[in-house]
Design an enzyme around this catalytic site. Structure first.
Site, PDB file in Angstrom:
ATOM      1  N   GLY A   1       3.118   7.948  -4.532  1.00 31.53           N
ATOM      2  CA  GLY A   1       3.745   7.647  -5.812  1.00 31.53           C
ATOM      3  C   GLY A   1       3.758   8.783  -6.831  1.00 31.53           C
ATOM      4  O   GLY A   1       4.006   8.536  -8.011  1.00 31.53           O
TER       5      GLY A   1
ATOM      6  N   ASP B   1      -1.608   8.295   6.836  1.00 28.46           N
ATOM      7  CA  ASP B   1      -2.270   9.303   6.006  1.00 28.46           C
ATOM      8  C   ASP B   1      -3.777   9.130   6.063  1.00 28.46           C
ATOM      9  O   ASP B   1      -4.305   8.132   5.569  1.00 28.46           O
ATOM     10  CB  ASP B   1      -1.798   9.174   4.555  1.00 28.46           C
ATOM     11  CG  ASP B   1      -0.402   9.708   4.368  1.00 28.46           C
ATOM     12  OD1 ASP B   1       0.444   8.967   3.829  1.00 28.46           O
ATOM     13  OD2 ASP B   1      -0.149  10.848   4.781  1.00 28.46           O
TER      14      ASP B   1
ATOM     15  N   GLY C   1       6.928  12.395  -2.894  1.00 32.30           N
ATOM     16  CA  GLY C   1       7.987  12.240  -3.886  1.00 32.30           C
ATOM     17  C   GLY C   1       9.392  12.226  -3.307  1.00 32.30           C
ATOM     18  O   GLY C   1      10.365  12.513  -4.015  1.00 32.30           O
TER      19      GLY C   1
ATOM     20  N   GLY D   1       6.859   7.292   1.237  1.00 29.30           N
ATOM     21  CA  GLY D   1       5.957   6.156   1.115  1.00 29.30           C
ATOM     22  C   GLY D   1       6.456   5.157   0.094  1.00 29.30           C
ATOM     23  O   GLY D   1       7.051   4.126   0.441  1.00 29.30           O
TER      24      GLY D   1
ATOM     25  N   GLY E   1      -3.177  13.550  -1.490  1.00 28.05           N
ATOM     26  CA  GLY E   1      -4.254  12.665  -1.927  1.00 28.05           C
ATOM     27  C   GLY E   1      -3.807  11.334  -2.484  1.00 28.05           C
ATOM     28  O   GLY E   1      -4.583  10.380  -2.489  1.00 28.05           O
ATOM     29  N   PHE E   2      -2.527  11.238  -2.909  1.00 31.84           N
ATOM     30  CA  PHE E   2      -2.053   9.983  -3.509  1.00 31.84           C
ATOM     31  C   PHE E   2      -0.574   9.770  -3.213  1.00 31.84           C
ATOM     32  O   PHE E   2       0.202  10.733  -3.147  1.00 31.84           O
ATOM     33  CB  PHE E   2      -2.209  10.037  -5.037  1.00 31.84           C
ATOM     34  CG  PHE E   2      -3.608  10.343  -5.496  1.00 31.84           C
ATOM     35  CD1 PHE E   2      -3.986  11.648  -5.783  1.00 31.84           C
ATOM     36  CD2 PHE E   2      -4.548   9.338  -5.610  1.00 31.84           C
ATOM     37  CE1 PHE E   2      -5.279  11.949  -6.195  1.00 31.84           C
ATOM     38  CE2 PHE E   2      -5.845   9.616  -6.015  1.00 31.84           C
ATOM     39  CZ  PHE E   2      -6.219  10.924  -6.303  1.00 31.84           C
TER      40      PHE E   2
ATOM     41  N   ASP F   1       6.823  16.139   2.498  1.00 27.02           N
ATOM     42  CA  ASP F   1       6.043  14.933   2.250  1.00 27.02           C
ATOM     43  C   ASP F   1       5.600  14.881   0.803  1.00 27.02           C
ATOM     44  O   ASP F   1       4.900  15.775   0.340  1.00 27.02           O
ATOM     45  CB  ASP F   1       4.819  14.962   3.173  1.00 27.02           C
ATOM     46  CG  ASP F   1       3.936  13.738   3.079  1.00 27.02           C
ATOM     47  OD1 ASP F   1       2.880  13.729   3.750  1.00 27.02           O
ATOM     48  OD2 ASP F   1       4.294  12.799   2.359  1.00 27.02           O
TER      49      ASP F   1
HETATM   50  C1  DX5 Z   1       0.103  12.044   0.012  1.00 29.84           C
HETATM   51  C2  DX5 Z   1       0.564  11.658   1.386  1.00 29.84           C
HETATM   52  C3  DX5 Z   1       1.979  11.161   1.432  1.00 29.84           C
HETATM   53  C4  DX5 Z   1       2.252   9.985   0.545  1.00 29.84           C
HETATM   54  C5  DX5 Z   1       3.715   9.975   0.241  1.00 29.84           C
HETATM   55  O1  DX5 Z   1      -1.027  12.825   0.101  1.00 29.84           O
HETATM   56  O2  DX5 Z   1       0.430  12.731   2.265  1.00 29.84           O
HETATM   57  O3  DX5 Z   1       2.376  10.857   2.745  1.00 29.84           O
HETATM   58  O4  DX5 Z   1       1.871   8.818   1.153  1.00 29.84           O
HETATM   59  O5  DX5 Z   1       3.964   9.010  -0.708  1.00 29.84           O
HETATM   60  P1  DX5 Z   1       5.191   9.084  -1.689  1.00 29.84           P
HETATM   61  O6  DX5 Z   1       6.426   9.114  -0.815  1.00 29.84           O
HETATM   62  O7  DX5 Z   1       5.066   7.853  -2.486  1.00 29.84           O
HETATM   63  O8  DX5 Z   1       5.053  10.332  -2.495  1.00 29.84           O
END
Ligand code: DX5
Length: 219
Positions: free
Chosen positions: A144, A34, A176, A196, A141-142, A174
């Site tokens: 979790g 990412d 959650g 993630g 952007g994040f 992508d």
């Molecule tokens: C968020 C990223 C994702 C993130 C997924 O902007 O694009 O790839 O790392 O993380 P989880 O699976 O924890 O939502």
């Protein structure tokens, strides 16, 4: 069977190589890096150096998910570092055709990503040009964050358009994705799942997280 792509954003960077090996050995299909520029999204994460580190840790295909405002300026760095799939956001370019063609000329697979608030109509003209459409199921952007089920009708809409046109373009989701949401995404029409925190945050480790996710979709 849907592909599973761990996102290293949630990995322990003090032992990144080990973390990549763990999911590769447990059956990951690709690895996602990412890339965030602190402009298109409020976070600054990693650049081509991150792709290079993953490249030197595995032979698995690598996706560079570019959450950056100016992808055309940087794609060569990611290709040189070993990215096989380059995904950029539809929201940052008036017309993505030139960049899609350029990436294909360089031998890369190409993906167009849309954030939750972006309509499917913005990617419809390019369904036959790209290798995948990434439907964000969180605001980029994040890691979790909570899964946004309200994005699933977009997945179904894109799947219906692809089917009616006989296109084999992948649909990736992508954000959650975990054992409680993955099956919903697949039922809506997604065939690539990025995860993630459900993988790298799993109490029994990344391999267990990946296996649990795979089992939740019947694998
Ligand atoms: C968020 C990223 C994702 C993130 C997924 O902007 O694009 O790839 O790392 O993380 P989880 O699976 O924890 O939502």
């Amino acid at each position: 069977m849907a592909l599973i792509v761990p996102s290293i954003l949630s990995a322990d960077f003090t032992r990144l190589g080990e973390q990549v090996h763990a999911v590769a050995d447990a059956g990951a299909d690709r690895i996602q890096v990412d890339v965030m520029d602190g402009h298109f999204v409020p976070t600054i994460s990693i650049g081509a150096l991150g792709v290079d580190a993953v490249r030197r840790s595995t032979t698995l295909p690598i996706e560079a998910h570019l959450m950056i405002t100016d992808p055309a300026r940087y794609v060569d760095d990611f290709l040189r570092a070993g990215a096989n799939v380059v995904i950029f956001h539809r929201e940052v370019l008036d017309d993505p055709r030139a960049l899609i063609s350029y990436l294909h000329q360089q031998g890369a697979k190409t993906g167009l990503a849309i954030s939750p608030e972006t309509d499917v109509a913005l990617v419809e003209p390019f369904l036959d040009m790209v290798d995948l459409i990434l439907v964000m199921t969180v605001h980029p952007g994040f890691g979790g964050q909570e899964f946004m089920a309200e994005c699933l009708p977009k997945v179904s809409h894109i799947r219906a358009m692809l089917t009616s046109r006989g296109l084999g373009t992948d649909i990736e989701v992508d954000g959650g994705i975990h054992s409680g949401t993955a099956a919903q995404a697949v039922a809506a029409g997604a065939n690539v799942l990025v995860a993630g925190s459900s993988v790298y945050g799993h109490p029994q480790g990344a391999a267990a997280g990946l296996r649990e996710l795979r089992a939740s979709i019947g694998g």
